[in-house]
Every structure is written in C-alpha cells, then in structure tokens.
Design a protein around this motif. Structure first.
Motif, PDB file in Angstrom:
ATOM      1  N   ASN A 316      34.446 -10.334 -39.227  1.00  0.00           N
ATOM      2  CA  ASN A 316      33.676 -10.389 -37.971  1.00  0.00           C
ATOM      3  C   ASN A 316      32.274  -9.812 -38.074  1.00  0.00           C
ATOM      4  OD1 ASN A 316      35.643 -11.632 -36.448  1.00  0.00           O
ATOM      5  ND2 ASN A 316      36.694  -9.702 -36.035  1.00  0.00           N
ATOM      6  N   THR A 355      35.449  -3.591 -31.810  1.00  0.00           N
ATOM      7  CA  THR A 355      35.046  -4.813 -31.108  1.00  0.00           C
ATOM      8  C   THR A 355      33.937  -4.490 -30.106  1.00  0.00           C
ATOM      9  OG1 THR A 355      37.331  -5.484 -31.312  1.00  0.00           O
ATOM     10  CG2 THR A 355      35.956  -6.822 -29.875  1.00  0.00           C
ATOM     11  N   THR A 356      34.112  -3.400 -29.345  1.00  0.00           N
ATOM     12  CA  THR A 356      33.077  -3.015 -28.369  1.00  0.00           C
ATOM     13  C   THR A 356      31.731  -2.843 -29.064  1.00  0.00           C
ATOM     14  OG1 THR A 356      34.789  -1.745 -27.238  1.00  0.00           O
ATOM     15  CG2 THR A 356      32.505  -1.272 -26.613  1.00  0.00           C
ATOM     16  N   LEU A 359      30.222  -6.134 -30.568  1.00  0.00           N
ATOM     17  CA  LEU A 359      29.710  -7.055 -29.540  1.00  0.00           C
ATOM     18  C   LEU A 359      28.348  -6.621 -29.000  1.00  0.00           C
ATOM     19  CD1 LEU A 359      32.879  -8.038 -27.468  1.00  0.00           C
ATOM     20  CD2 LEU A 359      31.507  -9.472 -29.009  1.00  0.00           C
ATOM     21  N   ARG A 360      28.104  -5.318 -28.969  1.00  0.00           N
ATOM     22  CA  ARG A 360      26.812  -4.918 -28.391  1.00  0.00           C
ATOM     23  C   ARG A 360      25.698  -4.826 -29.444  1.00  0.00           C
ATOM     24  NH1 ARG A 360      29.031   0.891 -26.809  1.00  0.00           N
ATOM     25  NH2 ARG A 360      28.477   2.000 -28.709  1.00  0.00           N
ATOM     26  N   SER A 362      23.667  -6.917 -32.471  1.00  0.00           N
ATOM     27  CA  SER A 362      23.581  -8.229 -33.134  1.00  0.00           C
ATOM     28  C   SER A 362      23.223  -8.031 -34.610  1.00  0.00           C
ATOM     29  CB  SER A 362      22.570  -9.123 -32.435  1.00  0.00           C
ATOM     30  OG  SER A 362      21.413  -8.386 -32.193  1.00  0.00           O
TER      31      SER A 362
END
Ligand SMILES: Nc1ncnc2c1ncn2[C@@H]1O[C@H](COP(=O)(O)OP(=O)(O)O)[C@@H](O)[C@H]1O
Ligand SMILES: [Mg+2]
Length: 393
Positions: A316, A355-356, A359-360, A362
């Motif tokens: 990911n 994940t948090t 996601l924030r 890039s």
C-alpha cells in the motif's frame, strides 16, 4: 516537511532583512564597526535561509544577497577610518572572533558513522556497486593492484529525495572503516564568500591528514552548478573542486570522494569526466521488497499487532520514499501513544493506525519525477539520465 522548511527560510530571511536595514542605517551614520557586524549577521542569516530553502530560485537569490552583504562587510573592514576605538569597545567587536565564526568547523564535519548497510532497506545492487568501487579497493588492495585497477573514482549518487543517498554515503564510510568527512555544502557557500578556493583546498587537506577518508559533498548542486550559468565566485569554486579531484586521482589512493544530489542535471558536466565523479549511481525509490525491509527496520523495536501484515503495508505504499515510510511508522506509533497519554489503554500499533496515516499522506516521489523528467529534457542530457526518463511518473 518541505513546507515547514520553507516557512523557516522565510522567517530567517525576514530577520536577515531587518539586520541589513539596520546595518545600512549605521553605515549612513558613519558607525562602520556596528554596520559591519550587522551586515555579517544578515549575511549569515541569508545563508542559513538559503541552506534550508526548498525553492531553488529563492535559494540562489538568498545566496547571492548573502555574498553581496559579506563583501560589503569586508569592504567596511578595509575602509573604515572613521570607526573609533570607543565604538569598537562598545560593541565588543573582535575581528578574530569574526574570522573564527567563519571557520572550517562550519562546513566540515568529521564523524564515524554509526549506520551500516544493514540499516538500509533494499538497494542491494547499489550496495554491491559501492562495495566494488569503494570498499573492495581498500579491503583487497593487493588484488586490485595486481590487476592494475585503481581506487579513487569519485561517485555521484543521484535520485529522488528521501530515498537513502545520504544514508548510503554514511554507511559506505562505516563499511570501509574510513573517516567520514561530511561537507556541509549549504554552509560552505557562505564561507566561500571571499575565500572560496581556499576552503575547498582545506577540505582536501583535512582528508589527507586521515589514514583513510571519504569526502562527502551532500547536495553538491548547491556548490557545483553549471559554470555557464553561474557567478564568478561559483565558477572559481567549481574550478578548484575539479583541480582537487584531479589531484586525488593522481596521488591520493586513500581518499574517496562521494557526492549526492536530487538535481544531477544541474551539475557542471566537467565534474563527470573520468577521474572525477565518473561513476553515477542512481538511488531509486524503494520497490516492494525494499519497502518491506524499511518497514521491518522502523518497526523492529516498536510494539506492533502480531497479526499486522508488513507485506500489506509495503503493497500500500508504492511511490513513497524511505523517508516517507520512516515518518509513517513514527506517526502510526503516535496514535496509540496519544490515546494512552489521555488515559486510554496501552495497546499495540494496529493496521488501522497505519491506514489513517497513509491516507493522509500522499506519496512524495511522483512530483519529483515529473519535474526531473522535464528538466532532463531541457538540459539535453537524456542519454545520461535514462534511469529517470524510463520511469513512469
Ligand atoms: N532505504 C532506506 N532504508 C532505511 N531508511 C531509509 C531509506 N531511505 C530513506 N530512509 C530514511 O529516510 C531518511 C532520509 O534519507 P536520506 O538518505 O537523507 O535521503 P536522501 O539523501 O536521498 O534525500 C533517512 O534518515 C532514513 O530515516
Ligand atoms: Mg540527502
């Protein structure tokens, strides 16, 4: 992080402007000693600002202003018949102290690095290239001599930011047990002012005093830009660097010169000729296995959920640099830490924390490739930097 650096650079420049304005006022009033002191302070701050400014154009402008203010201070030193003894005493201004504050220690740092190749995730081909170019010539000296091969070829590490260039240089010094002379190129620029060539010489002299040394010019683009685009003092600096590197090639078998840059296309091409930085090593962003290795390094000593699948984290985080991954691990750990500080349960770091954070944030690599590909095409050096052009940005 770049945003924060830019803000700090803006603050420093504002402070520097204040000093230069005050210096001008003192100069106009004929108080040259105080004026000189403030010009120097301003020059130093402009240089600090330029060393952390992430905007290339502003960086160059700030450096030029610093150069100008320094010259101004120098000229006041020689033309200040009006400065009185009283003024000197009042401001406790001391020339020698001033010269010392612009001394070698500001741009040369001798250190024995603690990190080795094991602390760097992935990049196995690069590690092997470095072993062949830098480590085996030291550890297998006779063998190299037997086959008439000489060490000493300079190496230029290039690639996207945060992917391990600086790390790799330090680790190389540790692996071959050499003294690591870390040249702070962004600081050097300020010190070049007025005596640039002398300072370059000093770095190489420092290295010659060591039994075995690696001289590392980090972010070399800040001192070795194309001479055709640069000012006189920059040209002299590049010329001296070239002369010193030629000297290393001919006489110093125990000195290796390494450099790193995110902008290899901006470097004077003469630096890439044989005997100088003739070996270019591309340090790319980490691939899946490298990202897995980097997660392993940064999570090794942190309490993670035993079911956490690092492979999934690696999958990911395509396009993220090693520096991004190191920050992701720190920020993910902050989540349960903050909960616990607020009286919550002490728990392991879990997938949802990662994940948090992912996601924030890039991936930082893509924008570098877009800019790099454009610059390489403009510079006409497509054949040299194929590695970068072949990537899909
Ligand atoms: N391959 C890697 N393995 C482990 N950590 C890495 C790696 N690449 C980058 N890092 C982390 O990112 C930080 C910045 O890396 P650095 O070598 O300074 O990047 P560069 O010089 O290429 O801009 C390092 O201090 C380290 O924490
Ligand atoms: Mg670096």
């Amino acid at each position: 992080m770049w945003g924060t650096q830019l803000t700090s650079a803006i603050k420093l420049a504002a402070q520097a402007r204040g000093y230069s304005k005050a210096a001008k006022d003192f100069e106009d009033k004929g108080q040259f000693v105080k004026a000189r002191e403030l010009y120097l302070k301003s020059s130093k701050l402009y240089n600090e600002a330029s060393s952390i400014n992430t905007d290339r154009t502003e960086r160059n402008t700030q450096r030029d202003i610093a150069q100008h203010l320094f010259s101004k201070a120098q000229s006041l030193k020689s033309n200040s018949p009006n400065s009185t003894k009283v003024e000197t005493e009042n401001h406790n201004f001391n020339d020698q102290q001033d010269e010392e504050s612009i001394s070698k220690s500001d741009f040369v740092l001798k250190e024995i690095p603690k990190i080795g190749f094991d602390d760097i995730g992935g990049l196995n081909d690069v590690k092997e290239d470095i072993r062949k170019a830098m480590i085996y010539p030291f550890t297998h000296k006779e063998l190299y001599q037997h086959y008439g091969q000489k060490a000493g070829e300079g190496i230029l590490l290039y690639g996207p930011p945060g992917c391990g260039k600086t790390l790799m240089a330090k680790a190389a010094a540790k692996e071959c047990d050499a003294e690591f002379i870390n040249v702070k190129t962004s600081n050097i620029v300020s010190k070049w002012v007025g005596s640039s060539e002398k300072n370059i010489k000093q770095i190489f002299e420092t290295a010659r005093k060591s039994k075995k040394a690696i001289i590392f010019f980090d972010e070399i683009d800040s001192i070795a830009g194309k001479r055709s685009d640069s000012k006189d003092y920059s040209k002299r600096m590049v010329n001296e660097l070239l002369a010193q590197m030629d000297g290393v090639e001919q006489i110093d078998s125990d000195i290796l010169v390494l450099a790193a840059t995110n902008e290899p296309w901006n470097i004077d091409p003469a630096l890439r000729r044989p005997g100088r930085f003739s070996k270019l090593l591309f340090i790319p962003e980490p691939d899946h296995d490298a990202r897995l290795a980097i997660f392993n390094i940064y999570l090794e000593s942190r309490p993670i959920d035993p079911h956490l699948c690092l492979d999934e984290l690696a999958a990911n985080t395509e396009g993220y640099s090693g520096a991004d991954i190191s920050s992701i691990c720190k920020e993910a750990a902050d989540i349960p830490l903050n909960e616990a500080l607020k009286g919550g349960l002490i728990r392991n770091i879990e997938l949802r924390d990662f994940t948090t954070v992912i996601l924030r944030r890039s991936p930082s690599i893509k924008s570098w490739y877009i800019g790099a590909q454009r610059s390489i095409k403009n510079s006409g050096e497509e054949s040299i930097f194929k590695d970068i052009l072949e990537r899909v940005a």
